[in-house]
Structure formats: C-alpha cells, structure tokens
Design an enzyme around this catalytic site. Structure first.
Site, PDB file in Angstrom:
ATOM      1  N   HIS A  22      31.634  78.117  64.690  1.00  9.10           N
ATOM      2  CA  HIS A  22      30.987  76.840  64.391  1.00  9.10           C
ATOM      3  C   HIS A  22      30.522  76.165  65.682  1.00  9.10           C
ATOM      4  CE1 HIS A  22      31.438  72.464  62.863  1.00  9.10           C
ATOM      5  NE2 HIS A  22      30.200  72.902  62.684  1.00  9.10           N
ATOM      6  N   ASP A  64      24.543  74.329  61.038  1.00  8.06           N
ATOM      7  CA  ASP A  64      25.553  73.289  61.228  1.00  8.06           C
ATOM      8  C   ASP A  64      25.150  71.999  60.525  1.00  8.06           C
ATOM      9  OD1 ASP A  64      27.576  71.644  62.162  1.00  8.06           O
ATOM     10  OD2 ASP A  64      27.424  72.356  64.225  1.00  8.06           O
ATOM     11  N   TYR A 113      14.533  76.030  77.630  1.00  6.41           N
ATOM     12  CA  TYR A 113      15.134  77.055  78.493  1.00  6.41           C
ATOM     13  C   TYR A 113      16.571  76.684  78.847  1.00  6.41           C
ATOM     14  CZ  TYR A 113      10.491  79.132  79.411  1.00  6.41           C
ATOM     15  OH  TYR A 113       9.272  79.746  79.302  1.00  6.41           O
ATOM     16  N   ASN A 133       9.628  80.936  69.349  1.00  6.70           N
ATOM     17  CA  ASN A 133      11.007  80.834  69.822  1.00  6.70           C
ATOM     18  C   ASN A 133      11.763  79.810  68.982  1.00  6.70           C
ATOM     19  OD1 ASN A 133      10.554  82.448  72.338  1.00  6.70           O
ATOM     20  ND2 ASN A 133       9.167  80.763  72.755  1.00  6.70           N
TER      21      ASN A 133
END
Length: 149
Positions: A22, A64, A113, A133
């Site tokens: 988690h 989540d 990044y 991405n």
C-alpha cells in the site's frame, strides 16, 4: 500461462506488483523515458504500449483511496492544458478499471522525473507516442478480493 492473469504481465512484472504494498508506486514509461537512469528497478516490456500496460496492471492492482491523488501523468512542456491522446486513453482505462472517481493528475516534467526516482519499479514499454508516461500508487486489496479457494 496462468488463468485469470493478464497476458501482458511478464513473470517478473507479476512478481513486482505482487511484492508492492500500500502506497508503493510504479511508473509505466514510454520509449523516450530515461528508465535505466532513474534508480528504481526497471522491468522491460518490449512490444507493449503504455496503454496496454496500464490496462494489464490495473486489472490486478487497486489504486490508493486514502490519498487525494493516486495516478499522475507528465504535463506537456509549454502547454500545461494539453491532453495528448495517449493521456486521454490512460484516463479512460483508469475510469474503467479503477472507477471514475480517480482523476489522473499532472506533474511538470522534472517533478514527474523526481517522483519516478522514488517509485518501487519502472516498466519500460515501447510506447512511441509522446507523453505516454503514467505513475500509479497502489492501494489496499480488500479481504473480499483475495481468493480463498
């Protein structure tokens, strides 16, 4: 092969997402992303698009629900309001697999990044569309979702 396991998930990637707990994060990276130099373990997914990989991971991976954001994409440099086609597809996949209450947030390129450097794993796809991405934060697998025979 195993029944019920998305076929895009390699044994290494399946092990990786099973090991994640988690709050851990995984990066789905396009072909231009500096996957090898970020730091986290890189898992190659040659011949797989980022959207197919997102679909595969989210088939087995809850997002989540304890945080305001659990998915991020890279903001288009010079046009923060732009939503590339690949990113719209990411949102459609998240809506379908995790529920439409999850909105993919944007991060400026270098912030993306930096967050990627802290991920548990990076999956290097051969997605050639720019900005393909995505970062996903793992949620909790509920007791009723666990196979018990």
């Amino acid at each position: 092969m195993l029944k019920g396991i998305h076929p895009v998930l390699s044994p290494d990637l399946l092990l990786a997402i099973a090991r994640m707990g988690h709050g851990d994060e995984i990066v789905i990276a396009d072909a231009n992303f500096p996957s090898a130099s970020m730091g986290p373990e890189m898992i190659r997914a040659d011949g797989v698009s980022a959207t197919d990989m997102a679909e595969a991971i989210l088939t087995h991976f809850p997002l989540d629900t304890f945080v305001p954001e659990s998915a991020w994409r890279m903001e288009v440099v010079g046009d923060a309001a732009a939503v590339p086609e690949v990113c719209a597809e990411f949102q459609a996949i998240v809506d379908r697999k995790a529920g439409d209450s999850f909105r993919i947030a944007t991060l400026e390129r270098f912030a993306f990044y930096e967050r990627s450097r802290k991920a548990a794993y990076i999956v290097a796809t051969t997605e050639f569309r720019l900005y393909g991405n995505l970062i996903l934060k793992k949620g909790v697998v509920l007791p009723e979702e666990v196979y018990r025979g």
